[in-house]
Design a protein around this motif. Structure first.
Motif, PDB file in Angstrom:
ATOM      1  N   VAL A  91       2.575  -3.817 -15.481  1.00  0.00           N
ATOM      2  CA  VAL A  91       3.488  -4.694 -14.526  1.00  0.00           C
ATOM      3  C   VAL A  91       2.613  -5.057 -13.452  1.00  0.00           C
ATOM      4  CG1 VAL A  91       5.649  -4.952 -13.146  1.00  0.00           C
ATOM      5  CG2 VAL A  91       5.624  -2.686 -14.756  1.00  0.00           C
ATOM      6  N   VAL A  93       2.358  -8.402 -10.529  1.00  0.00           N
ATOM      7  CA  VAL A  93       2.994  -9.298  -9.759  1.00  0.00           C
ATOM      8  C   VAL A  93       2.001  -9.853  -8.680  1.00  0.00           C
ATOM      9  CG1 VAL A  93       4.584  -9.758  -8.158  1.00  0.00           C
ATOM     10  CG2 VAL A  93       5.628  -8.370 -10.332  1.00  0.00           C
ATOM     11  N   ARG A  98       5.610  -9.582  -4.107  1.00  0.00           N
ATOM     12  CA  ARG A  98       5.998  -8.229  -4.577  1.00  0.00           C
ATOM     13  C   ARG A  98       7.000  -7.839  -3.379  1.00  0.00           C
ATOM     14  NH1 ARG A  98      -0.435  -6.242  -4.949  1.00  0.00           N
ATOM     15  NH2 ARG A  98      -0.760  -7.664  -6.884  1.00  0.00           N
ATOM     16  N   GLY A  99       7.776  -6.670  -3.876  1.00  0.00           N
ATOM     17  CA  GLY A  99       8.580  -6.134  -2.807  1.00  0.00           C
ATOM     18  C   GLY A  99       9.981  -6.031  -3.870  1.00  0.00           C
ATOM     19  N   GLY A 100      10.081  -4.969  -4.282  1.00  0.00           N
ATOM     20  CA  GLY A 100      11.405  -4.535  -5.295  1.00  0.00           C
ATOM     21  C   GLY A 100      11.325  -5.146  -6.461  1.00  0.00           C
ATOM     22  N   VAL A 101      10.302  -5.829  -6.833  1.00  0.00           N
ATOM     23  CA  VAL A 101      10.546  -6.526  -8.303  1.00  0.00           C
ATOM     24  C   VAL A 101       9.921  -5.629  -9.281  1.00  0.00           C
ATOM     25  CG1 VAL A 101      10.374  -8.930  -7.731  1.00  0.00           C
ATOM     26  CG2 VAL A 101       8.387  -7.857  -7.787  1.00  0.00           C
ATOM     27  N   ALA A 102       9.119  -4.807  -9.229  1.00  0.00           N
ATOM     28  CA  ALA A 102       8.636  -3.706 -10.223  1.00  0.00           C
ATOM     29  C   ALA A 102       9.865  -2.996 -10.477  1.00  0.00           C
ATOM     30  CB  ALA A 102       7.370  -2.851  -9.689  1.00  0.00           C
ATOM     31  N   GLY A 103      10.417  -2.389  -9.104  1.00  0.00           N
ATOM     32  CA  GLY A 103      11.667  -1.488  -9.440  1.00  0.00           C
ATOM     33  C   GLY A 103      12.892  -2.497 -10.418  1.00  0.00           C
ATOM     34  N   VAL A 124       0.809   4.673 -17.845  1.00  0.00           N
ATOM     35  CA  VAL A 124      -0.602   4.864 -17.267  1.00  0.00           C
ATOM     36  C   VAL A 124      -0.637   4.349 -16.032  1.00  0.00           C
ATOM     37  CG1 VAL A 124      -3.151   5.042 -17.133  1.00  0.00           C
ATOM     38  CG2 VAL A 124      -1.714   5.470 -19.330  1.00  0.00           C
ATOM     39  N   TYR A 127      -5.253   2.617 -10.338  1.00  0.00           N
ATOM     40  CA  TYR A 127      -5.653   2.332  -9.002  1.00  0.00           C
ATOM     41  C   TYR A 127      -4.937   3.482  -8.208  1.00  0.00           C
ATOM     42  CZ  TYR A 127      -5.947  -2.347 -11.249  1.00  0.00           C
ATOM     43  OH  TYR A 127      -6.381  -3.308 -12.056  1.00  0.00           O
ATOM     44  N   ARG A 135       7.981   7.016  -6.874  1.00  0.00           N
ATOM     45  CA  ARG A 135       9.353   6.646  -6.195  1.00  0.00           C
ATOM     46  C   ARG A 135      10.225   6.081  -7.167  1.00  0.00           C
ATOM     47  NH1 ARG A 135      11.583   7.049  -1.547  1.00  0.00           N
ATOM     48  NH2 ARG A 135      12.569   5.333  -0.609  1.00  0.00           N
TER      49      ARG A 135
HETATM   50  C1  LIG Z   1       2.609  -2.552  -9.125  1.00  0.00           C
HETATM   51  C2  LIG Z   1       3.201  -3.638  -8.782  1.00  0.00           C
HETATM   52  C3  LIG Z   1       3.968  -4.686  -9.727  1.00  0.00           C
HETATM   53  C4  LIG Z   1       4.478  -3.438  -7.768  1.00  0.00           C
HETATM   54  O1  LIG Z   1       5.457  -4.538  -7.352  1.00  0.00           O
HETATM   55  P1  LIG Z   1       6.390  -4.223  -6.027  1.00  0.00           P
HETATM   56  O2  LIG Z   1       7.451  -5.439  -6.478  1.00  0.00           O
HETATM   57  O3  LIG Z   1       5.720  -4.157  -4.804  1.00  0.00           O
HETATM   58  O4  LIG Z   1       7.063  -2.844  -6.351  1.00  0.00           O
HETATM   59  P2  LIG Z   1       8.528  -2.272  -5.912  1.00  0.00           P
HETATM   60  O5  LIG Z   1       8.840  -2.793  -4.487  1.00  0.00           O
HETATM   61  O6  LIG Z   1       9.610  -2.611  -6.858  1.00  0.00           O
HETATM   62  O7  LIG Z   1       8.153  -0.847  -5.704  1.00  0.00           O
HETATM   63  C5  LIG Z   1       9.010   0.006  -6.171  1.00  0.00           C
HETATM   64  C6  LIG Z   1       9.015   1.215  -5.298  1.00  0.00           C
HETATM   65  O8  LIG Z   1       7.980   1.895  -4.949  1.00  0.00           O
HETATM   66  C7  LIG Z   1       7.645   1.591  -3.537  1.00  0.00           C
HETATM   67  N1  LIG Z   1       6.275   1.255  -3.219  1.00  0.00           N
HETATM   68  C8  LIG Z   1       5.687   0.464  -3.222  1.00  0.00           C
HETATM   69  N2  LIG Z   1       4.279   0.457  -3.083  1.00  0.00           N
HETATM   70  C9  LIG Z   1       4.369   1.797  -2.882  1.00  0.00           C
HETATM   71  C10 LIG Z   1       3.300   2.645  -2.437  1.00  0.00           C
HETATM   72  N3  LIG Z   1       1.783   2.177  -2.228  1.00  0.00           N
HETATM   73  N4  LIG Z   1       3.403   4.061  -2.241  1.00  0.00           N
HETATM   74  C11 LIG Z   1       4.521   4.475  -2.473  1.00  0.00           C
HETATM   75  N5  LIG Z   1       5.661   3.705  -2.702  1.00  0.00           N
HETATM   76  C12 LIG Z   1       5.524   2.578  -2.943  1.00  0.00           C
HETATM   77  C13 LIG Z   1       8.735   0.637  -3.007  1.00  0.00           C
HETATM   78  O9  LIG Z   1       9.071   0.831  -1.713  1.00  0.00           O
HETATM   79  C14 LIG Z   1       9.979   0.844  -4.200  1.00  0.00           C
HETATM   80  O10 LIG Z   1      10.744   1.922  -3.823  1.00  0.00           O
HETATM   81  P3  LIG Z   1      12.185   1.616  -3.145  1.00  0.00           P
HETATM   82  O11 LIG Z   1      12.638   0.519  -4.096  1.00  0.00           O
HETATM   83  O12 LIG Z   1      12.831   2.742  -3.095  1.00  0.00           O
HETATM   84  O13 LIG Z   1      11.829   0.874  -1.885  1.00  0.00           O
HETATM   85  C15 LIG Z   1       2.469  -4.631  -7.838  1.00  0.00           C
HETATM   86  O14 LIG Z   1       1.920  -3.986  -6.560  1.00  0.00           O
HETATM   87  C16 LIG Z   1       1.290  -5.161  -8.467  1.00  0.00           C
HETATM   88  O15 LIG Z   1       1.053  -6.212  -9.277  1.00  0.00           O
HETATM   89  N6  LIG Z   1       0.019  -4.330  -8.477  1.00  0.00           N
HETATM   90  C17 LIG Z   1      -1.074  -4.751  -8.977  1.00  0.00           C
HETATM   91  C18 LIG Z   1      -0.830  -4.522 -10.522  1.00  0.00           C
HETATM   92  C19 LIG Z   1      -0.528  -2.861 -10.894  1.00  0.00           C
HETATM   93  O16 LIG Z   1      -1.468  -2.099 -10.074  1.00  0.00           O
HETATM   94  N7  LIG Z   1       0.091  -2.535 -11.801  1.00  0.00           N
HETATM   95  C20 LIG Z   1       0.396  -1.264 -12.181  1.00  0.00           C
HETATM   96  C21 LIG Z   1      -0.347  -0.956 -13.102  1.00  0.00           C
HETATM   97  S1  LIG Z   1       0.390   0.689 -13.640  1.00  0.00           S
END
Ligand SMILES: CC(C)(COP(=O)(O)OP(=O)(O)OC[C@H]1O[C@@H](n2cnc3c(N)ncnc32)[C@H](O)[C@@H]1OP(=O)(O)O)[C@@H](O)C(=O)NCCC(=O)NCCS
Length: 168
Positions: A91, A93, A98-103, A124, A127, A135
């Motif tokens: 996933v 973004v 970002r913020g809520g969308v992975a969820g 897997v 980073y 979470r």
């Molecule tokens: C991974 C990624 C898609 C997450 O997107 P996002 O929209 O920020 O994720 P979400 O906000 O939906 O996060 C899901 C939950 O984790 C929490 N969270 C986000 N970052 C966090 C962190 N660093 N540590 C702990 N919790 C975290 C969020 O608060 C959320 O919990 P909540 O719904 O209870 O508030 C984005 O950070 C990204 O593209 N990163 C680079 C690519 C990557 O690393 N991909 C994953 C490969 S395994």
């Protein structure tokens, strides 16, 4: 601006998916045809995050076997018979969105798994994303030697994680 939303990926989204992957995962490169194969083999798990007139993220998942890790930048060839997990390949973004969308993506994949009679999600974590996946209900699995060897290609902090849907 309307809120970005996840929608099923189309073949024409491939250039955008590849461009985001190259930007976000410069040290974990994968060929466009490897993404294309996953989209073809399991269209249901392939989604893009659509903003006004651009793609700002993607998620790819497919049925797989627990404790097995598909090779990075490798072809799956075919999906396993009797798959026992949906494996979230990636996933990603763009930072401003970002913020809520992975969820939201994981919630959609969870629904898909339940509808397919699959009770586990796998991934897997790369980073420092392990707390984020925790979470979302995933738990790190102690890797045996074979799994550790496969994880090595995903970088130093790579962790294999599972989420038991029956438990949530
Ligand atoms: C991974 C990624 C898609 C997450 O997107 P996002 O929209 O920020 O994720 P979400 O906000 O939906 O996060 C899901 C939950 O984790 C929490 N969270 C986000 N970052 C966090 C962190 N660093 N540590 C702990 N919790 C975290 C969020 O608060 C959320 O919990 P909540 O719904 O209870 O508030 C984005 O950070 C990204 O593209 N990163 C680079 C690519 C990557 O690393 N991909 C994953 C490969 S395994």
């Amino acid at each position: 601006m309307s809120k970005p939303h996840w929608r099923p990926a189309r073949a024409s989204d491939l250039p955008a998916i590849s461009a985001i992957a190259a930007r976000i995962h410069p040290d974990l490169p994968e060929r466009p045809e490897v993404f294309a194969e996953k989209m073809r083999l399991y269209h249901d798990g392939s989604r893009v995050l659509a903003a006004e007139d651009e793609i700002v993220g993607y998620g790819l998942a497919h049925p797989w076997t627990q404790h097995r890790i598909p090779p990075l930048d490798g072809f799956l060839e075919q999906l396993p018979g009797g798959a026992d997990c949906l494996y979230v390949h990636d996933v990603a973004v763009l930072p401003g969105f970002r913020g809520g969308v992975a969820g939201d993506y994981v919630a959609a994949i969870e629904q898909l798994a339940r509808a397919s009679g699959i009770a586990t999600l796998a991934l897997v974590s790369v980073y420092a994303t392990r707390p984020l996946w925790e979470r979302l209900g995933f738990r790190a699995v102690t890797a045996n030697a074979e799994l550790r060897a496969k994880l090595a290609s995903y970088g130093d902090n790579a962790t294999y994680m599972l989420r038991d849907l029956a438990a949530t």
